[in-house]
Design a protein around this motif. Sequence first.
Motif, PDB file in Angstrom:
ATOM      1  N   ASP A 241      49.569  26.632 -56.961  1.00 33.83           N
ATOM      2  CA  ASP A 241      48.291  26.418 -56.281  1.00 33.83           C
ATOM      3  C   ASP A 241      48.419  25.372 -55.176  1.00 33.83           C
ATOM      4  OD1 ASP A 241      47.327  28.202 -58.083  1.00 33.83           O
ATOM      5  OD2 ASP A 241      46.264  26.749 -59.316  1.00 33.83           O
ATOM      6  N   GLU A 243      51.483  22.862 -52.879  1.00 34.95           N
ATOM      7  CA  GLU A 243      52.709  23.099 -52.125  1.00 34.95           C
ATOM      8  C   GLU A 243      53.918  23.168 -53.074  1.00 34.95           C
ATOM      9  OE1 GLU A 243      53.323  20.668 -48.729  1.00 34.95           O
ATOM     10  OE2 GLU A 243      51.185  20.515 -48.262  1.00 34.95           O
ATOM     11  N   VAL A 264      49.121  28.830 -50.937  1.00 35.90           N
ATOM     12  CA  VAL A 264      48.959  27.864 -49.853  1.00 35.90           C
ATOM     13  C   VAL A 264      50.266  27.217 -49.426  1.00 35.90           C
ATOM     14  CG1 VAL A 264      46.583  27.342 -50.535  1.00 35.90           C
ATOM     15  CG2 VAL A 264      48.453  25.951 -51.440  1.00 35.90           C
ATOM     16  N   SER A 286      49.431  32.147 -47.153  1.00 31.51           N
ATOM     17  CA  SER A 286      49.174  31.305 -45.987  1.00 31.51           C
ATOM     18  C   SER A 286      50.383  31.336 -45.068  1.00 31.51           C
ATOM     19  CB  SER A 286      48.881  29.870 -46.433  1.00 31.51           C
ATOM     20  OG  SER A 286      50.012  29.297 -47.052  1.00 31.51           O
TER      21      SER A 286
END
Length: 630
Positions: A241, A243, A264, A286
Amino acid sequence: MTSTALTPPDWPQCGHGSTTDTPGCPGRTVDPYPSCLAHLDPAVRAEYLDALAPGDDVDHRGTPFSEELLGRLLDAVRETDGGRPRFGAAEFSRARFTGAARFPWTVFGAQAWFAGALFEDRCWFSKARFTGDATFDGAVFHSSSTFDEAVFDANASFEDARFDGASFFDAVTFGSDAWFRRASFAGDSWFGSVGFHGDAWFGAAEFAAACAFSGARFRGNASFRRAEFRTDASFQASSYDGEAWFAGAVFHRDAHFGHASFPVAPALGPVVCAGELDLSAAAFGSPLIVEAAAGTLRCAGTRWAAKASLRLRYASVELSDAVCEAPLRISARPGPFTMAGPLAGEVAETVLAGRAPRVRIESLSHVDTAHLVLTDLDLTTCRFSEAVHLDQVRLEGDCKLATPPPGIRFSGRLPLRWSARRTLAEEQHWRAARGAGGWTPAPEGSAVVTPAALTSAYRQLRKSLEDGKNEPDAADFYYGEMEMRRNDPGRPAAERALLGVYWALSGYGLRASRALGWLLLAVAATIVVMTLWGLPEDTPEPVGSGTVSGTRLSWETHTPDPVDPDGPLTGRLTGERLDKSVRTVVNSVVFRSSGQDLTTLGTYTEMGARLVEPLLLGLAVLAVRGRVKR
């Protein structure tokens, strides 16, 4: 978390068994007695244990625990009716567990310290609960250690811990940050289905045996910077969830991230993987940069929901069924990766020593290539035929494709040479399957693509390059397209024959040397025919005749028909006739009129030359233009 494993002991020590050469037992004395729990008088020990109640604080730093002594301590703090052992603050830093250490179901109600503890036999913390910070910094686990389904409500620190045996953290819940920096795992380590609710720190950790984070959930950031995995590592179905930092991580064998989720993460790498880096069916939500030096990069079914860039070295890349919803650039990096910040420096690639760093794409089967950009890659073995929107793929830089075999071959008794051009791997497979020597056969188990499918693939790639204003390189794909049309048994025979003539005369309008060769041959043949049979014996002179009738004069002038040359052929090969033949042919082909009286055969020869030779000249010009067009 700050490690306390190497700080000097600052507690009152037991000193049991000390001599002038040895300091004796380092165990923390049990107030108000001068001995640690292990060396207390049995009666005093029993009195101390009887006085403990569930939830009490304990401090047994440096104390040696046998399996029996630890069991008595846990029974002393066990809840009534055989419930769970429950400590308040528990201090076991530098404690030594000589027998099996069994802490299953144990509740640590406050902080729990096991910094520098030594577990000489197996230990169990299965389903234990740590409600305060748990510190295992510098702990040594000589045998297997089990933390299955344990719950760490606060921070958990295993920095510099050493796991000599297998370690099991399956289904553990880390409610806050988990620290495993510089931890070493000599045996198999299992973190399957672990929930990291805070940040997870595995920087510079070393995994000497199999390691599995399958199904792990990282709700915070996950750091594996400079971690080293000496055998297979599995992160299958893991989710991130926050980095995910793998900068400088080294995998000596395979690394599996299949079905992993990175909603993300802005970057993955740079990583070094000697075996296969598997991202199959992984999802990236992302914008992303992947930097990897790997033996193989498998991206079968991988999904990129935002723009992404894959910067690679060494890798053989498999992209079958990958989904690119935004621009995806795959490029080869010319030099080793470097890192900035505290870990600044070049990423070592020693596990890949001796291999060529060129990046190779193996397959684009079932990939929608509308957003795909390939830069400086080796495409000699890449399969294009089943890709979607191949007319929109972009090939940039030095993208190498396979070429026909060099040298001379024989068709019957005729020496022939394959035309130099860039070809698709599928054409190599198709020609090899037909018995042509020197072409690359299809891998075992792979189907050979038909000429009809190859025609479509070549046509789309040609359009892609033409749309990018790269007509010279598009010419090779046009040549391949025409070759497949000519060899497609499903096309009409007349069309294939016409294409055969087009190929023979000018290489489909792309081989200037072939067209010029035929042109020179045609001109030479025309000159020979003109010299031997086309020019008349003598140049006809006008002849006049007239009559006089009274004062009226009538005069008629006419030129006799050219007389066919006579005599032996060698007698006709004079310099005068040869010079006249050359001027006649050049004038008729270039300026369209020779102005020369010719025999009947010469007239028809000139007509044929006017039709054929300008066509060959035009094909040569067309071929040159195709190679230099801007």
